[in-house]
Write an enzyme that holds these catalytic residues in place. Structure first.
Site, mmCIF file in Angstrom:
data_model
loop_
_atom_site.group_PDB
_atom_site.id
_atom_site.type_symbol
_atom_site.label_atom_id
_atom_site.label_comp_id
_atom_site.label_asym_id
_atom_site.label_seq_id
_atom_site.Cartn_x
_atom_site.Cartn_y
_atom_site.Cartn_z
ATOM 1 N N GLU A 28 9.007 65.165 22.849
ATOM 2 C CA GLU A 28 9.296 64.268 23.771
ATOM 3 C C GLU A 28 8.980 62.733 23.263
ATOM 4 O OE1 GLU A 28 8.085 65.390 27.519
ATOM 5 O OE2 GLU A 28 7.356 63.218 28.194
ATOM 6 N N ASP A 73 2.178 66.927 23.375
ATOM 7 C CA ASP A 73 1.276 66.800 24.155
ATOM 8 C C ASP A 73 0.046 65.637 24.183
ATOM 9 O OD1 ASP A 73 2.458 69.333 25.447
ATOM 10 O OD2 ASP A 73 1.557 70.032 23.672
#
Ligand code: TRH
Length: 398
Positions: free
Chosen positions: A283, A23
């Site tokens: 990610e 994040d």
């Protein structure tokens, strides 16, 4: 493209660290790029400075506000704060639907014109993303609209984070073997390790790491596996026979395992460039492995009901790497091939196949990245979208 207009533009990016480092990893890259390449005055609100510090050692833990590389970093630790319209940025981005403070939203509604408000979503290669990218979501009570902004692999999505000078930096790194050796030596690698087949290993705890170690250990090619501290601890400690701390290393037959400290984000990119094969996860490291243009295996973030297997297959379908070995390797690595992770023989066969496919996988990877880069980078696409929303609002006014 709009330098004068954008020079005065401010942007607030809100980041809640759900877990791990992705994040803040994504938000930090985006914040830095918007500042550096587009001269946007960026404020990054983040609720977990400790995680941030792991990828960016310059972060101080005990301050409310600090300036890092031109980005204002605010410690976001309360939903209750009061905000005035003057506190609100021209562009407000919430990462992954992170629920920005209600007081900030009220202040947004009092601004004239209101800011452009975006929800930056997580990355998926699934087809539905194209249909949802840039969809508006009107606020139920206030005169505000939030837009969904999806990263992705096609020109109907927001693209991926890619800095303007990244490719040039990577090429320069590859053109200078001495710099690469120096970089690896600083991480503790010996000359024979630098000359071996180098792999980096970043995965979640449930990956079949012991099976992979066993395959490499009993193989006929010297492999050096570099694993950041804290990753795959059980399998790493079992192999090492000691605690997994930075600097710990052990060679057994063909495999040398070396534990690295957690390194700053820019060095992590270099590590991906320097290795012959990268195991990545989540990610951000997944995207960076693609930019590295080297063969990689993705350990996708696990979701309930194995939803992540669908996402993994959607990616593999687009990526279509050379040779069938990447698909089987990726599916097995993620427990999506069969109920069991595979026998010793399965892994030995698969590794043989993967290794002989590696040159082709590398070439196809370079082509793949050229293709996705052609869709533009996420920061520029995001700003272009903001401009289109602003001019549509201005036209509506006249
Ligand atoms: O750490 P991740 O698993 O992060 C995330 C989060 O779990 C998040 O909640 C979830 O939404 C997302 O995955 C899918 O994996 P990721 O995304 O690869 O982020 C890791 C970051 O850490 C990335 O920015 C690279 C950085 N990094 C370093 O800076 N130094 C290192 O030594 C390593 C290993 C990674």
């Amino acid at each position: 493209m709009f330098p004068d207009k954008r020079a005065a533009t401010s942007l607030a990016l809100f980041c809640k660290v759900v877990d791990n480092f992705g994040d803040i990893g994504i938000c930090w890259r985006l914040a830095r790029q918007l500042r550096r390449e587009h001269a946007i005055a960026v404020t990054l609100w983040v609720d977990d400075l400790r995680s941030f510090q792991r990828i960016c050692p310059g972060v101080a833990l005990d301050v409310e506000q600090q300036m890092i590389e031109g980005v204002t970093v605010r410690h976001w630790h309360t939903q209750e704060s009061m905000f005035m319209p003057g506190d609100v940025a021209d562009i407000v981005v919430e990462f992954f639907a992170c629920d920005i403070p209600p007081g900030y939203i009220t202040a947004m509604a009092e601004c004239d014109p209101p800011p452009v408000w975006l929800n930056l979503e997580g990355l998926s290669a699934e087809e539905w993303v194209e249909g949802c990218h840039t969809l508006p979501s009107p606020h139920p009570r206030l005169p505000l609209t939030k837009y969904f902004f999806f990263p992705g692999f096609t020109n109907k999505t927001g693209g991926l984070i890619h800095e303007a000078s990244l490719e040039e930096q990577r090429q320069r790194f590859h053109a200078d073997p001495a710099a690469m050796s120096d970089f690896l030596a600083k991480l503790g690698l010996t000359q024979p390790e630098i000359g071996s087949l180098k792999t980096s290993l970043f995965c979640y705890p449930h990956a079949p790491v012991s099976a992979l170690f066993e395959t490499w250990r009993s193989g006929d090619v010297p492999v050096t596996c570099l694993v950041p501290e804290g990753v795959a601890i059980e399998a790493v400690e079992e192999f090492l026979g000691e605690r997994s701390v930075p600097g710990a290393a052990c060679t057994r037959n063909a495999l040398t395992l070396r534990v690295l400290p957690f390194i700053p984000q820019e060095d992590y990119d270099k590590l991906l460039w320097a290795c012959d094969l990268n195991f990545v996860r989540g990610e951000d490291s997944f995207v960076r492995a693609q930019w590295a243009g080297k063969p990689f295996v993705w350990h996708i973030y696990p979701q309930d009901k194995n939803l992540h297997h669908k996402k993994l297959r959607a990616f593999l379908q687009r990526y279509q790497p050379a040779g069938g070995s990447v698909t089987e390797f990726s599916l097995r690595w993620n427990g999506a091939w069969a109920a069991d992770a595979g026998s010793k023989e399965d892994w030995a066969r698969l590794w043989q196949a993967f290794r002989s496919d590696m040159p082709d996988i590398g070439r196809a990877g370079e082509e793949w990245t050229r293709g996705i880069r052609a869709h533009g980078d996420l920061a520029s696409n995001l700003l272009n979208f903001v401009c289109s929303i602003k001019s549509a609002a201005e036209q509506k006014k006249v």
